[in-house]
Design an enzyme around this catalytic site. Structure first.
Site, PDB file in Angstrom:
ATOM      1  N   SER A 232     -73.687  18.530 -90.299  1.00 41.45           N
ATOM      2  CA  SER A 232     -73.916  18.371 -91.745  1.00 41.45           C
ATOM      3  C   SER A 232     -73.769  16.909 -92.150  1.00 41.45           C
ATOM      4  CB  SER A 232     -72.989  19.263 -92.562  1.00 41.45           C
ATOM      5  OG  SER A 232     -71.649  19.075 -92.165  1.00 41.45           O
TER       6      SER A 232
ATOM      7  N   ILE B  22     -68.069  25.883 -88.502  1.00 38.33           N
ATOM      8  CA  ILE B  22     -66.780  26.446 -88.054  1.00 38.33           C
ATOM      9  C   ILE B  22     -66.483  27.789 -88.712  1.00 38.33           C
ATOM     10  CG2 ILE B  22     -65.593  24.339 -87.277  1.00 38.33           C
ATOM     11  CD1 ILE B  22     -64.205  24.283 -90.064  1.00 38.33           C
TER      12      ILE B  22
ATOM     13  N   ALA C 144     -63.497  18.760 -87.956  1.00 35.93           N
ATOM     14  CA  ALA C 144     -64.619  19.180 -88.809  1.00 35.93           C
ATOM     15  C   ALA C 144     -64.088  19.445 -90.208  1.00 35.93           C
ATOM     16  CB  ALA C 144     -65.258  20.451 -88.253  1.00 35.93           C
TER      17      ALA C 144
ATOM     18  N   TYR D 172     -60.674  17.869-102.770  1.00 34.96           N
ATOM     19  CA  TYR D 172     -60.577  17.520-101.342  1.00 34.96           C
ATOM     20  C   TYR D 172     -59.107  17.407-100.913  1.00 34.96           C
ATOM     21  CZ  TYR D 172     -60.608  14.480 -97.200  1.00 34.96           C
ATOM     22  OH  TYR D 172     -60.372  13.936 -95.961  1.00 34.96           O
TER      23      TYR D 172
ATOM     24  N   LYS E 147     -57.140  19.953 -98.300  1.00 30.41           N
ATOM     25  CA  LYS E 147     -56.468  19.448 -97.092  1.00 30.41           C
ATOM     26  C   LYS E 147     -55.000  19.896 -97.080  1.00 30.41           C
ATOM     27  CE  LYS E 147     -59.467  17.171 -94.598  1.00 30.41           C
ATOM     28  NZ  LYS E 147     -59.705  17.525 -93.186  1.00 30.41           N
TER      29      LYS E 147
ATOM     30  N   ASN F 161     -56.840   5.083 -94.408  1.00 27.47           N
ATOM     31  CA  ASN F 161     -58.267   4.716 -94.484  1.00 27.47           C
ATOM     32  C   ASN F 161     -58.753   4.251 -93.113  1.00 27.47           C
ATOM     33  OD1 ASN F 161     -57.337   4.568 -97.345  1.00 27.47           O
ATOM     34  ND2 ASN F 161     -59.482   4.021 -97.608  1.00 27.47           N
TER      35      ASN F 161
ATOM     36  N   ILE G 228     -67.467  -4.664-105.343  1.00 29.62           N
ATOM     37  CA  ILE G 228     -66.047  -4.326-105.521  1.00 29.62           C
ATOM     38  C   ILE G 228     -65.869  -3.651-106.880  1.00 29.62           C
ATOM     39  CG2 ILE G 228     -63.744  -5.296-105.840  1.00 29.62           C
ATOM     40  CD1 ILE G 228     -64.398  -7.550-104.071  1.00 29.62           C
TER      41      ILE G 228
ATOM     42  N   ARG H  57     -63.227   2.254-110.843  1.00 25.73           N
ATOM     43  CA  ARG H  57     -63.665   3.661-110.939  1.00 25.73           C
ATOM     44  C   ARG H  57     -62.515   4.512-111.443  1.00 25.73           C
ATOM     45  NH1 ARG H  57     -66.474   4.429-105.173  1.00 25.73           N
ATOM     46  NH2 ARG H  57     -64.453   3.602-104.621  1.00 25.73           N
TER      47      ARG H  57
ATOM     48  N   GLY I 140     -59.912   7.265-111.822  1.00 29.11           N
ATOM     49  CA  GLY I 140     -59.259   8.148-110.843  1.00 29.11           C
ATOM     50  C   GLY I 140     -58.919   7.450-109.534  1.00 29.11           C
TER      51      GLY I 140
HETATM   52  N1  LIG Z   1     -62.543   8.590 -92.206  1.00 28.63           N
HETATM   53  C1  LIG Z   1     -61.406   8.554 -92.877  1.00 28.63           C
HETATM   54  O1  LIG Z   1     -60.989   7.491 -93.374  1.00 28.63           O
HETATM   55  C2  LIG Z   1     -60.556   9.789 -93.014  1.00 28.63           C
HETATM   56  C3  LIG Z   1     -59.374   9.697 -93.756  1.00 28.63           C
HETATM   57  C4  LIG Z   1     -58.594  10.833 -93.904  1.00 28.63           C
HETATM   58  C5  LIG Z   1     -58.954  12.026 -93.299  1.00 28.63           C
HETATM   59  N2  LIG Z   1     -60.120  12.103 -92.594  1.00 28.63           N
HETATM   60  C6  LIG Z   1     -60.458  13.393 -91.979  1.00 28.63           C
HETATM   61  O2  LIG Z   1     -60.789  13.176 -90.626  1.00 28.63           O
HETATM   62  C7  LIG Z   1     -61.780  14.115 -90.192  1.00 28.63           C
HETATM   63  C8  LIG Z   1     -62.985  13.396 -89.617  1.00 28.63           C
HETATM   64  O3  LIG Z   1     -63.533  12.563 -90.631  1.00 28.63           O
HETATM   65  P1  LIG Z   1     -64.728  11.549 -90.379  1.00 28.63           P
HETATM   66  O4  LIG Z   1     -64.446  10.343 -91.192  1.00 28.63           O
HETATM   67  O5  LIG Z   1     -64.988  11.422 -88.930  1.00 28.63           O
HETATM   68  O6  LIG Z   1     -65.890  12.322 -91.128  1.00 28.63           O
HETATM   69  P2  LIG Z   1     -67.351  12.754 -90.605  1.00 28.63           P
HETATM   70  O7  LIG Z   1     -68.050  13.317 -91.797  1.00 28.63           O
HETATM   71  O8  LIG Z   1     -67.980  11.618 -89.882  1.00 28.63           O
HETATM   72  O9  LIG Z   1     -67.010  13.905 -89.564  1.00 28.63           O
HETATM   73  C9  LIG Z   1     -66.878  15.254 -89.907  1.00 28.63           C
HETATM   74  C10 LIG Z   1     -67.695  16.042 -88.901  1.00 28.63           C
HETATM   75  O10 LIG Z   1     -67.499  17.430 -89.165  1.00 28.63           O
HETATM   76  C11 LIG Z   1     -68.770  18.081 -89.154  1.00 28.63           C
HETATM   77  N3  LIG Z   1     -68.673  19.235 -90.043  1.00 28.63           N
HETATM   78  C12 LIG Z   1     -68.521  19.235 -91.388  1.00 28.63           C
HETATM   79  N4  LIG Z   1     -68.461  20.500 -91.850  1.00 28.63           N
HETATM   80  C13 LIG Z   1     -68.565  21.308 -90.766  1.00 28.63           C
HETATM   81  C14 LIG Z   1     -68.575  22.720 -90.589  1.00 28.63           C
HETATM   82  N5  LIG Z   1     -68.453  23.553 -91.638  1.00 28.63           N
HETATM   83  N6  LIG Z   1     -68.692  23.215 -89.342  1.00 28.63           N
HETATM   84  C15 LIG Z   1     -68.836  22.383 -88.277  1.00 28.63           C
HETATM   85  N7  LIG Z   1     -68.830  21.041 -88.374  1.00 28.63           N
HETATM   86  C16 LIG Z   1     -68.695  20.514 -89.612  1.00 28.63           C
HETATM   87  C17 LIG Z   1     -69.757  17.028 -89.641  1.00 28.63           C
HETATM   88  O11 LIG Z   1     -71.100  17.294 -89.254  1.00 28.63           O
HETATM   89  C18 LIG Z   1     -69.190  15.760 -89.006  1.00 28.63           C
HETATM   90  O12 LIG Z   1     -69.727  15.548 -87.724  1.00 28.63           O
HETATM   91  C19 LIG Z   1     -62.087  14.955 -91.418  1.00 28.63           C
HETATM   92  O13 LIG Z   1     -61.294  16.118 -91.363  1.00 28.63           O
HETATM   93  C20 LIG Z   1     -61.668  14.081 -92.582  1.00 28.63           C
HETATM   94  O14 LIG Z   1     -61.341  14.846 -93.710  1.00 28.63           O
HETATM   95  C21 LIG Z   1     -60.935  11.016 -92.442  1.00 28.63           C
END
Ligand SMILES: NC(=O)c1ccc[n+]([C@@H]2O[C@H](COP(=O)([O-])OP(=O)(O)OC[C@H]3O[C@@H](n4cnc5c(N)ncnc54)[C@H](O)[C@@H]3O)[C@@H](O)[C@H]2O)c1
Length: 313
Positions: free
Chosen positions: A34, A52, A73, A140, A144, A169, A199, A272, A274
């Site tokens: 997705s 999932i 995911a 979100y 989580k 981040n 920014i 922005r 929030g």
């Molecule tokens: N990138 C960040 O800074 C950050 C910060 C905090 C938490 N996170 C968490 O880390 C994890 C990975 O984040 P990311 O930055 O790599 O994001 P991303 O969007 O690149 O990766 C998420 C992946 O999950 C897949 N996905 C989404 N919904 C799905 C579903 N229903 N079934 C199967 N696959 C699904 C997407 O296709 C994608 O490949 C996430 O859980 C995100 O919430 C990321």
């Protein structure tokens, strides 16, 4: 070890899969693509394109019989969580519960699930420790936080150890620069096109930026950790995965100019609504329990990230 990575076609997931394969693990990726990309898939990992929440997932997990699961995911966009909170909650909360149940039934030894700094909302004290007040400012963040509770509900007292990793981040190669991607990816992409980064506000807002290689190292250290990660207590199984450092967006721009040689203008827009002003997460618990700490300096991480973006043509 056999490791299931959900979300393995995404930013953090694809970097994790590469590292797991390099360490000699056998990997199955479940991803619905997705937001992930098929270009990110490593041909040495098995791949199933599935949501999932699909009913097929438990039997797939049972057949693979993973020893560890890295559950990444998620519906990871704050904006999408506001426009469709039901889907956000289904994927993030219910999806985590189902992965936990499937993993336990398949005999997984440990499940590490991605959570986020978004569970805290506006911080009362910085750096935030795991027990700080949780006041998510978006659906979100709330989904989580619910996912963390459901993971514990499914797994506490079973033979499957678990942890929720609250990422700060994260930035690095393969981060999506479109939509709501991380600020480093968006700035790198703008600088690559010789377009001014934008920014919001005066740039004095701070974040805890962590290089994806450090996050991957935390995940690999956690799946191998000899002691259980699911400590007792409400935040016992939660770990900040962060640097503990605050970097302002202005500092970030300066470091990125050095890496990219972009010395053009920067645009500013009003802040922005929030947006949190300052954030940093104390990572010491992860060090105390499984010996991990971030060790990539921001300038080094930004230079590696820039090299990747610059090579994208
Ligand atoms: N990138 C960040 O800074 C950050 C910060 C905090 C938490 N996170 C968490 O880390 C994890 C990975 O984040 P990311 O930055 O790599 O994001 P991303 O969007 O690149 O990766 C998420 C992946 O999950 C897949 N996905 C989404 N919904 C799905 C579903 N229903 N079934 C199967 N696959 C699904 C997407 O296709 C994608 O490949 C996430 O859980 C995100 O919430 C990321």
């Amino acid at each position: 070890m056999r490791v299931l990575v959900t979300g393995g076609a995404g930013f953090i997931g694809s970097n994790t899969v590469f590292a797991l394969l390099a360490a000699g693990h056998q990997v199955l990726v479940i991803d619905d693509l997705s937001t992930g990309r098929s270009d990110n898939l490593n041909p040495r990992a098995e791949f199933r394109r599935l949501d999932i929440l699909d009913d097929e997932v438990p039997s797939l997990v049972a057949d693979f019989a993973p020893e560890a699961i890295v559950h990444l995911a998620a519906q990871a966009s704050v904006a999408a969580s506001v426009s469709d909170p039901e889907r956000d909650r289904a994927v993030n909360a219910e999806g985590t519960r189902r992965i936990a149940a499937a993993g336990r039934a398949a005999g997984a030894r440990r499940i590490i699930s991605a959570s986020s700094a978004a569970v805290y909302g506006e911080p009362e004290h910085i750096p935030l420790t795991e027990t700080a007040r949780k006041s998510p400012a978006s659906p979100y963040g709330a989904s989580k936080l619910e996912a963390e509770a459901l993971l514990a509900e499914e797994l506490a007292g079973t033979g499957t150890d678990f942890a929720s990793f609250r990422f700060a981040n994260v930035y690095g190669p393969r981060q999506d620069a479109t939509g709501e991607g991380g600020v480093v990816a968006i700035f790198s992409d703008r600088m690559r096109r010789n377009e001014p980064p934008v920014i919001f506000g005066d740039g004095t807002q701070t974040r805890d930026f962590i290089y994806v290689g450090d996050v991957v190292a935390a995940l690999l250290a956690a799946i191998d950790a000899p002691a259980p990660l699911a400590k007792p207590g409400p935040d016992g199984p939660a770990y900040n995965i962060s640097t503990g450092q605050r970097t302002s967006v202005n500092q970030l721009i300066m470091s990125m100019r050095a890496a990219s040689r972009y010395f053009g203008p920067v645009e500013t827009l009003p802040p922005r609504e929030g947006d949190i002003l300052h954030s940093a997460l104390d990572p010491s618990k992860a060090y105390d329990v499984f010996g991990w700490r971030a060790n990539v300096e921001l300038d080094t991480g930004l230079a590696m990230t820039w090299r990747w973006f610059a090579a994208q043509g």
